[in-house]
Write a protein that holds these residues in place. Structure first.
Motif, short mmCIF file in Angstrom:
data_model
loop_
_atom_site.label_atom_id
_atom_site.label_comp_id
_atom_site.label_asym_id
_atom_site.label_seq_id
_atom_site.Cartn_x
_atom_site.Cartn_y
_atom_site.Cartn_z
N GLN A 1 -16.02 40.33 10.57
CA GLN A 1 -14.64 40.71 10.82
C GLN A 1 -13.73 39.49 10.73
O GLN A 1 -14.11 38.39 11.16
CB GLN A 1 -14.51 41.38 12.18
CG GLN A 1 -15.28 42.69 12.30
CD GLN A 1 -14.96 43.44 13.58
OE1 GLN A 1 -13.96 43.15 14.25
NE2 GLN A 1 -15.79 44.42 13.94
N SER A 2 -12.52 39.69 10.20
CA SER A 2 -11.58 38.57 10.02
C SER A 2 -10.78 38.29 11.29
O SER A 2 -10.32 37.17 11.50
CB SER A 2 -10.62 38.85 8.87
OG SER A 2 -9.91 40.06 9.11
N GLY A 3 -10.61 39.31 12.14
CA GLY A 3 -9.92 39.10 13.39
C GLY A 3 -8.41 39.04 13.26
O GLY A 3 -7.84 39.23 12.18
N THR A 4 -7.73 38.77 14.38
CA THR A 4 -6.27 38.73 14.45
C THR A 4 -5.83 37.33 14.83
O THR A 4 -6.24 36.80 15.87
CB THR A 4 -5.76 39.73 15.50
OG1 THR A 4 -6.21 41.05 15.17
CG2 THR A 4 -4.24 39.71 15.56
N LEU A 5 -4.97 36.73 14.00
CA LEU A 5 -4.46 35.39 14.28
C LEU A 5 -3.37 35.48 15.34
O LEU A 5 -2.42 36.27 15.21
CB LEU A 5 -3.90 34.77 13.01
CG LEU A 5 -3.38 33.33 13.13
CD1 LEU A 5 -4.51 32.38 13.52
CD2 LEU A 5 -2.72 32.90 11.83
N MET A 6 -3.49 34.67 16.39
CA MET A 6 -2.58 34.72 17.53
C MET A 6 -1.56 33.57 17.45
O MET A 6 -1.88 32.48 16.96
CB MET A 6 -3.35 34.62 18.84
CG MET A 6 -4.44 35.66 19.00
SD MET A 6 -3.78 37.34 19.11
CE MET A 6 -2.95 37.27 20.71
N PRO A 7 -0.33 33.80 17.96
CA PRO A 7 0.63 32.69 18.08
C PRO A 7 0.09 31.62 19.04
O PRO A 7 -0.75 31.91 19.89
CB PRO A 7 1.88 33.36 18.65
CG PRO A 7 1.70 34.83 18.40
CD PRO A 7 0.24 35.08 18.41
N LEU A 8 0.57 30.40 18.88
CA LEU A 8 0.13 29.32 19.77
C LEU A 8 0.70 29.50 21.17
O LEU A 8 1.90 29.71 21.35
CB LEU A 8 0.56 27.96 19.22
CG LEU A 8 -0.27 27.38 18.08
CD1 LEU A 8 0.34 26.06 17.63
CD2 LEU A 8 -1.71 27.17 18.52
N ALA A 9 -0.17 29.41 22.16
CA ALA A 9 0.25 29.53 23.56
C ALA A 9 0.83 28.20 24.05
O ALA A 9 0.42 27.13 23.60
CB ALA A 9 -0.93 29.94 24.42
N PRO A 10 1.77 28.25 25.00
CA PRO A 10 2.24 27.01 25.62
C PRO A 10 1.13 26.39 26.47
O PRO A 10 0.24 27.09 26.95
CB PRO A 10 3.42 27.47 26.49
CG PRO A 10 3.09 28.91 26.81
CD PRO A 10 2.39 29.45 25.59
N ILE A 11 1.20 25.08 26.63
CA ILE A 11 0.19 24.41 27.46
C ILE A 11 0.63 24.47 28.92
O ILE A 11 1.74 24.02 29.25
CB ILE A 11 0.00 22.95 27.01
CG1 ILE A 11 -0.46 22.91 25.56
CG2 ILE A 11 -1.01 22.24 27.91
CD1 ILE A 11 -0.63 21.53 25.00
N PRO A 12 -0.20 25.02 29.80
CA PRO A 12 0.22 25.18 31.20
C PRO A 12 0.28 23.85 31.94
O PRO A 12 -0.44 22.90 31.61
CB PRO A 12 -0.85 26.09 31.79
CG PRO A 12 -2.06 25.82 30.96
CD PRO A 12 -1.55 25.55 29.57
N GLY A 13 1.12 23.78 32.95
CA GLY A 13 1.25 22.55 33.74
C GLY A 13 0.02 22.24 34.56
O GLY A 13 -0.16 21.11 35.01
N THR A 14 -0.84 23.24 34.76
CA THR A 14 -2.06 23.01 35.55
C THR A 14 -3.15 22.32 34.76
O THR A 14 -4.15 21.90 35.34
CB THR A 14 -2.60 24.35 36.07
OG1 THR A 14 -2.77 25.25 34.96
CG2 THR A 14 -1.64 24.97 37.07
#
Length: 351
Positions: free
Chosen positions: A229-242
């Motif tokens: 399966q090729s899957g679904t490309l996701m947008p880049l998530a923000p980096i959390p402060g933790t």
């Protein structure tokens, strides 16, 4: 001189013979007793018990180094966890809770580099997800969890790039079934999705809940179904402060989440309770406000602080109860709104 009567002479001779006999017995009895004692079998000496050797390390240094090359960090909309490489094509396994429902994802490798993520498959019932990333790394081989026994030692791994997680947390198996491994381990939310490895550095489970892992052989049907399966490309998530990466103080503005920057005093005696003060940023009140002390080098001994009191957004106080295990700890803060801030701030319980 007159003659001794015959009867009297016989009495004297009899007494003399008896005296000689008694004297001989007095000499012979101790000697005979001594000789008889020498003939008795000596009791077998009790063997001195040999101290039981400590168990061998679960992972050899080269095995640990090899495995950590395949363990990285997955970031979603609001938090982060762990993922590990399972093949040379860039496929990773992680916890479904880190992927399901998230609108954005990113993978951070062990150099601090960022990669886009494709979601290949999610098994919410089992708690597993497969993602694909164009990233270098070394796949971790699968082991056989059915060979594990209760009280066997294992190790929970996390990315060595993450400063506020231990890259290798010792753990002990407390219960095993076909669908779940229960562990005694001081894990953190960032450990979710991480591999549980046994002898030889082979994966035996995936951490999907606190102290709970899915046996790795349970993933085989899903992996076979998702293959190709090729899957679904996701947008880049923000980096959390933790999330704190080694080589940098923080990865985002402190306002993105709470941070713990210092503790005073830095040590306290186990003989009595102590009130300590935490300094940081972003502290908020709420029913979920909690301070936990997690041992640096042991799977046991973690404890919660008592009477956590918010002074202001940068200061709070907490009581360390008496009788805690003498060792070094790191401080984990759960803010009033439920956001967790693990830190590199150390605290020591002394004798």
């Amino acid at each position: 001189m007159g003659r001794i009567p015959k009867s009297r002479l016989e009495q004297v001779l009899t007494a003399f013979v008896i005296a000689l006999a008694l004297t001989g017995l007095a000499v012979l009895i101790p000697t005979a007793a001594q000789r008889l004692g020498a003939l008795r079998p000596m009791p077998t000496p009790v063997a001195t018990p040999t101290p039981t050797a400590p168990p061998a390390a679960v992972l050899l240094p080269d095995e640990l180094e090899r495995d950590l090359a395949g363990v990285m960090t997955i970031v979603n909309d609001h938090s982060f966890g762990t993922a590990f490489l399972i093949d040379p094509q860039g496929d990773f396994l992680t916890a479904a809770s880190l992927v399901s429902g998230s609108e954005s994802l990113r993978l951070i490798d062990n150099t601090g580099g960022t990669h886009a993520v494709r979601v290949i498959g999610i098994d919410a019932a089992l708690g597993l997800a497969q993602i694909r990333v164009a990233s270098d790394g070394r796949p971790i081989a699968f082991g056989d969890p059915t060979t594990l026994q209760v009280d066997d030692p294992v190790v929970l791994l996390a990315s060595p790039k993450v400063a506020n997680l231990r890259s290798a947390s010792p753990a002990v198996l407390t219960e095993r079934s076909a669908i779940q491994l229960s562990l005694r381990v001081d894990d953190l939310p960032g450990n979710l999705g991480g591999p549980v490895v046994g002898p030889g550095g082979k994966v035996v489970g995936i951490l999907t809940l606190g102290g709970k892992a899915v046996p790795i052989n349970r993933s085989l049907d899903d992996l076979a179904q998702w293959r190709g399966q090729s899957g679904t490309l996701m947008p880049l998530a923000p980096i959390p402060g933790t999330l704190m990466l080694r080589g940098s103080d923080t990865t985002s503005s402190p306002t993105a989440g709470p941070t713990v920057q210092s503790v005073n005093p830095t040590r306290a005696s186990a003989a009595q309770a102590a009130l300590i003060t935490l300094q940081g940023t972003g502290f908020t009140a709420g029913s979920r406000l909690r301070v936990r002390f997690v041992p640096l080098a042991s799977p046991t001994g973690a404890f919660d602080g008592l009477a956590v009191t918010l002074v202001n957004a940068t200061t709070l106080t907490v009581k360390v109860p008496a009788g805690r295990v003498i060792q070094d700890y790191v401080i984990q803060l759960t803010n009033g709104d439920g956001i967790v801030a693990s830190s590199r701030t150390a605290f020591t319980v002394t004798p």
